[in-house]
Design an enzyme around this catalytic site. Structure first.
Site, PDB file in Angstrom:
ATOM      1  N   PRO A   9       0.738  -1.243  -0.095  1.00  0.00           N
ATOM      2  CG  PRO A   9      -0.251  -1.066   2.065  1.00  0.00           C
ATOM      3  CD  PRO A   9       0.421  -2.124   1.283  1.00  0.00           C
ATOM      4  CG  ASN A  10      -0.043   4.480   1.316  1.00  0.00           C
ATOM      5  OD1 ASN A  10      -1.247   4.853   0.647  1.00  0.00           O
ATOM      6  ND2 ASN A  10      -0.338   3.867   2.478  1.00  0.00           N
ATOM      7  NE  ARG A  17       4.084   6.583   1.853  1.00  0.00           N
ATOM      8  CZ  ARG A  17       4.282   5.430   2.069  1.00  0.00           C
ATOM      9  NH1 ARG A  17       4.629   4.490   1.325  1.00  0.00           N
ATOM     10  NH2 ARG A  17       3.993   4.777   3.249  1.00  0.00           N
ATOM     11  CE1 TYR A  22       9.089   4.915   2.762  1.00  0.00           C
ATOM     12  CE2 TYR A  22       7.609   6.876   2.931  1.00  0.00           C
ATOM     13  CZ  TYR A  22       8.057   5.639   3.449  1.00  0.00           C
ATOM     14  OH  TYR A  22       7.283   5.124   4.656  1.00  0.00           O
ATOM     15  CG  ASN A  71       8.489  -2.127   0.331  1.00  0.00           C
ATOM     16  OD1 ASN A  71       7.933  -2.326   1.496  1.00  0.00           O
ATOM     17  ND2 ASN A  71       8.895  -1.075   0.165  1.00  0.00           N
ATOM     18  CB  ALA A  74       1.396   0.087   6.426  1.00  0.00           C
ATOM     19  CD  GLU A  95      10.516  -7.397   6.140  1.00  0.00           C
ATOM     20  OE1 GLU A  95      10.685  -8.716   6.589  1.00  0.00           O
ATOM     21  OE2 GLU A  95      10.454  -6.612   6.668  1.00  0.00           O
ATOM     22  CG  HIS A  97      11.149  -2.436   4.865  1.00  0.00           C
ATOM     23  ND1 HIS A  97       9.632  -2.352   4.651  1.00  0.00           N
ATOM     24  CD2 HIS A  97      11.450  -3.597   5.380  1.00  0.00           C
ATOM     25  CE1 HIS A  97       9.332  -3.418   5.193  1.00  0.00           C
ATOM     26  NE2 HIS A  97      10.122  -4.164   5.668  1.00  0.00           N
ATOM     27  NE  ARG A 104      10.026   5.919   8.390  1.00  0.00           N
ATOM     28  CZ  ARG A 104       9.296   5.669   7.511  1.00  0.00           C
ATOM     29  NH1 ARG A 104       9.459   4.881   6.708  1.00  0.00           N
ATOM     30  NH2 ARG A 104       8.121   6.474   7.542  1.00  0.00           N
TER      31      ARG A 104
END
Ligand code: DQA
Length: 138
Positions: A9-10, A17, A22, A71, A74, A95, A97, A104
């Protein structure tokens, strides 16, 4: 060799964004660059904002692919369903990111993907995807 990148998502908003976190590059243009850089790989890309669609995609590519670069965005931190899907399929999952999730907020330190992933790459910007790709190729 067949590899798929699955974005959650996103991540369709990359480039617009939170560019300070990012970056300013769209995923479409980064993906095109990756395809050109690795012409010998059959590289595919799928993005969805919907958890069930990501699970369906993982099931669909389960047998056919040499690796999945995921990825889950969220959903990484919330989705037992995506975690279970990774357990259920055969292809190795890396995985990925863009940001260093461990530097974070605390809620980003939890991953339902990591326990069943072959490896984790985080914090190298969009280059995280290329590093994951290289890990599968090698
Ligand atoms: C992300 C990190 C997640 O915590 C966040 O929810 C994202 C993107 C990353 O690539 O850095 O959407 O997965």
């Amino acid at each position: 060799m067949k590899i798929i990148i699955i974005n959650g998502p996103n991540l369709n908003l990359l480039g617009k964004r939170e560019p300070d976190i990012y970056g300013k590059v769209t995923f479409e243009s980064y993906f095109k660059m990756l395809q050109e850089k690795f012409p010998e790989i059959k590289l595919e890309y799928f993005q969805s904002n919907i958890e069930g669609e990501i699970i369906d995609k993982l099931h669909d590519v389960s047998i056919d692919y040499d690796g999945i670069i995921l990825n889950a965005a969220a959903y990484t931190h919330t989705s037992i369903g995506i975690g279970d899907a990774i357990k259920a399929i055969q292809a190795p999952v890396i995985e990925v990111h863009i940001s260093n999730v461990y530097s974070r907020e605390k809620f980003r330190h939890q991953s339902y993907i990591a326990p069943n992933a072959s490896g984790i790459i985080a914090g190298f910007g969009l280059q995280s995807y290329e590093l994951a790709l290289l890990s599968i190729i090698k």
